[in-house]
Scaffold this active site. Structure first.
Site, short mmCIF file in Angstrom:
data_model
loop_
_atom_site.label_atom_id
_atom_site.label_comp_id
_atom_site.label_asym_id
_atom_site.label_seq_id
_atom_site.Cartn_x
_atom_site.Cartn_y
_atom_site.Cartn_z
N GLU A 142 0.83 -1.21 0.00
CA GLU A 142 0.00 0.00 0.00
C GLU A 142 0.86 1.26 0.00
O GLU A 142 0.68 2.17 0.82
CB GLU A 142 -0.96 -0.02 1.19
N GLU A 299 -6.17 -7.96 -1.39
CA GLU A 299 -6.82 -8.09 -0.10
C GLU A 299 -8.32 -7.90 -0.31
O GLU A 299 -8.74 -6.87 -0.82
CB GLU A 299 -6.30 -7.06 0.92
#
Length: 656
Positions: A142, A299
């Site tokens: 991220e 995810e």
């Protein structure tokens, strides 16, 4: 279509690995993601590497033919590195080093961090890049456009500005530094934005620093990718992303990567207001647009979330499977769930996975297993993609600039993009979300909301598109700023005036106050936030204001320009307006539409050029009845269907 899970072997006793891999194989898991936060286990001391445990974990899963997504663990350097080289820690806007103790606090421009990041990447690439078990690589976790103000970032920011502007005089001119006596007389005086609110500071400086931080993120990802590619040019490399306050230009970040990937956490609770559906469809289409091809989910929502905030409600029945299928409907070819096991230690122990602390498979796990079985039936759509006739343009520069100088209460750039996207999607239309400089020739309608920052290539692209017969829709706050975030000294919408066929003679930032517009057919709609009062030149009025001192003045215009048409919406309306407007645009441009879809049902189409596969997803907590125009074959259940009922968060896929 592949279903996978995120797994952290370093957090669990080795005795559990085999049992977990056996259950994964039995359930239908095809991929497992490993290693993203494991640097301290891989390099417990400087230069002392331990890959034996990772070798064993990879072997444990690969013996079941479960592929591995191997992560470069640079998000979390070991504590020995922070202690030895404290200058690798990010500095905040106040210039002070931020506190360590959680993840992501390294500076990706710090020389010693880069040395160690490249070294661990080289070690892993040499060991695993040609391992047939490795299906893909993930870089970092991220990654953001970190607003670090450490010495390394300050120096590189200065170099970046000189490379771009050539001289200090040009920087002063671009920044408008004559304001507040802010002119630089020496390069050492150039500093990143401070801890003051951004809207108090020089907008040009803030925009350029944001661009620099974004370029830094893209360079870091590219450097790590190239290390892996040197060992195996055929390796598939990505970076998982989420949307954040420090969002980089993802179009640039993914340029050097093989595919885009996203951490997908759809909303669990459907808002009650007007029974409108809250959906992640826009975000999914946006991810697809970064590479303009299918993507992965790294995810996926597995349970109640809770780490940075209070725990959320648990996913409702149908959401575990349904939201994964929604991602597939928008172009995801692989969906990996975060996580297989709920952590029992650390800050994320209440960010729930598929197996809870009870260690007993639950309702959510049963639903996940059903998803795995369904995915095995979907091989027929593995080579398909989405082809769209509508595009929404997303400008990273404009997004960044709106965050620097908010315009008025409630005015939000992304919300405007979402309003248009939802309006067309409501009619069963595929929608691409793409960069303003992308090829527009294949679209029948292009929506370009709030093109706030002037980008020469983007403006020329829009003009070419309309000249050749395209239909474009633009909105208020377009053409406001030049490339350096300074106001353009021309009537709005400045560079777009000719194509729009109108000028803004005055504007009214009304914020939360509510007003009314009336369209050419007499329909009335509520508007808020912003009102451009238009003076038409070659355009005609599509809608007019019905109140305030500018009652009767055009609010929305339509202009025929060369072979095309340009619309301009000078205000921000309720969703009912955008749905009505989208319907008219589709009628004018010949885009087919589905009528009478139940509220909350999303329809997308994937095609291989020969066969079309239509996805019906009920993104609501109410059952929905669907009647097809003709009998179509069900990919999930087999047999022809003329009508069907979708349970909440249920999906049906039919061959057209």
């Amino acid at each position: 279509m592949r279903i996978g899970v995120d797994y952290y072997p370093e957090q669990w006793d080795r005795s559990m690995w085999q049992a977990d891999s056996d259950l994964m194989a039995k359930t239908g898991v095809k991929l497992v993601r490993l290693g993203e936060f494991s640097w301290s286990r891989l390099e417990p001391r400087d230069g002392q590497f331990d890959f034996q445990w990772l070798d064993e974990a990879i072997s444990t899963f690969s013996r079941h033919a479960i592929g591995i997504v191997l992560c470069i663990p640079t998000n979390c350097p070991p504590l020995w590195m922070y202690e030895t080289y404290p200058d690798i820690i990010q500095a905040g806007p106040d210039g002070e080093r931020i506190q360590t103790g959680i993840r992501g606090h390294r500076c990706i421009n710090a020389p010693m961090f880069l040395y160690y990041a490249k070294r661990i990447t080289e070690e892993m690439a040499r060991r695993y890049a040609n391992n047939p078990a490795i299906a893909a690589w993930q870089i970092d976790n991220e990654i953001e456009a970190y607003p670090c103000t450490c010495e390394a970032c300050r120096g590189q920011f200065r170099d970046w500005l000189i490379d771009k502007h050539d001289t200090l005089e040009n920087i002063n001119a671009a920044f408008g530094n004559s304001v507040w006596s802010g002119e630089y007389s020496d390069i050492s005086q150039i500093k990143p934005p401070t801890a003051y609110p951004k809207n108090w500071q020089n907008p040009a400086l803030c925009l350029e620093f944001g661009r620099f931080a974004s370029d830094s993120a893209a360079k870091f990802v590219n450097d790590m990718s190239q290390i892996i590619k040197r060992e195996n040019p055929r390796a598939k490399v990505t970076a998982n992303i989420c949307f954040s306050a420090n969002q980089p230009d993802f179009y640039r970040l993914f340029e050097c990567l093989d595919f885009a990937s996203f951490d997908n956490y759809p909303p669990i609770i459907i808002p009650e207001e007007g029974r409108k559906t809250s959906s992640n469809a826009f975000e999914l289409d946006m991810i697809r647009g970064f590479k303009q091809k299918n993507f992965w989910i790294m995810e996926q929502l597995s349970g109640a979330t809770g780490s940075w905030t209070y725990m959320s409600p648990t996913p409702r029945p149908g959401q575990i499977k349904g939201y994964a299928m929604q991602a597939m409907a928008h172009g995801a070819d692989t969906v990996m769930f975060f996580r297989w096991r709920t952590a029992n230690k650390g800050a994320e122990m209440f960010w729930h996975g598929l197996i809870d602390h009870s260690n007993v498979p639950s309702r959510r796990f049963t639903e996940f297993a059903d998803l795995c079985r369904t995915a095995q039936k979907l091989s027929v759509i593995e080579t398909t993609e989405l082809v769209s006739e509508v595009a929404v343009l997303y400008s990273p520069d404009s997004h960044l600039a709106f965050g620097i100088q908010p315009q008025t209460e409630g005015f939000d750039y992304i919300s405007q993009l979402k309003s248009f996207h939802a309006a067309f999607a409501r009619c069963g239309v595929n929608v691409d979300v793409i960069h303003p400089t992308a090829d527009l020739t294949k679209y029948k309608a292009v929506i370009a909301p709030a093109m706030y920052i002037y980008e020469k290539d983007a403006a020329e692209n829009i003009y070419r598109y309309v000249i050749k017969g395209g239909t474009v829709v633009m909105t208020a706050r377009s053409g406001v700023k030049d490339q350096f975030n300074n106001c353009i000294l021309e009537p709005l919408p400045t560079v777009y005036r000719e194509i729009i066929g109108a000028e803004v003679k005055e504007y009214d930032p009304i914020g939360s106050h509510e007003q009314t517009i009336k369209d050419f057919a007499g329909n009335k709609f509520k508007c808020r936030q912003w009102c451009d009062i238009l003076e038409l030149t070659t355009a005609r009025a599509y809608a007019e204001y019905a109140d305030s001192f500018y009652s009767g003045s055009p609010a929305v215009s339509m202009n025929r320009y060369c072979s095309g048409v340009a619309y301009y919406i000078g205000t921000v309306c309720d969703q009912e307006f955008y749905e009505s407007f989208a319907g008219n645009i589709m009628k004018q441009t010949g885009i087919p539409r589905l009528k009478d879809l139940p509220r909350g049902v999303e329809v997308t189409t994937r095609t291989n050029g020969l066969d079309d596969y239509v996805f019906f997803f009920n993104n609501s907590d109410k059952e929905a009845d669907i009647v097809l125009p003709k009998a179509m074959y069900s990919i999930i259940d087999g047999g022809d269907r003329e009508k069907f009922t979708l349970k909440p968060y249920d999906m049906e896929i039919v061959r057209k």
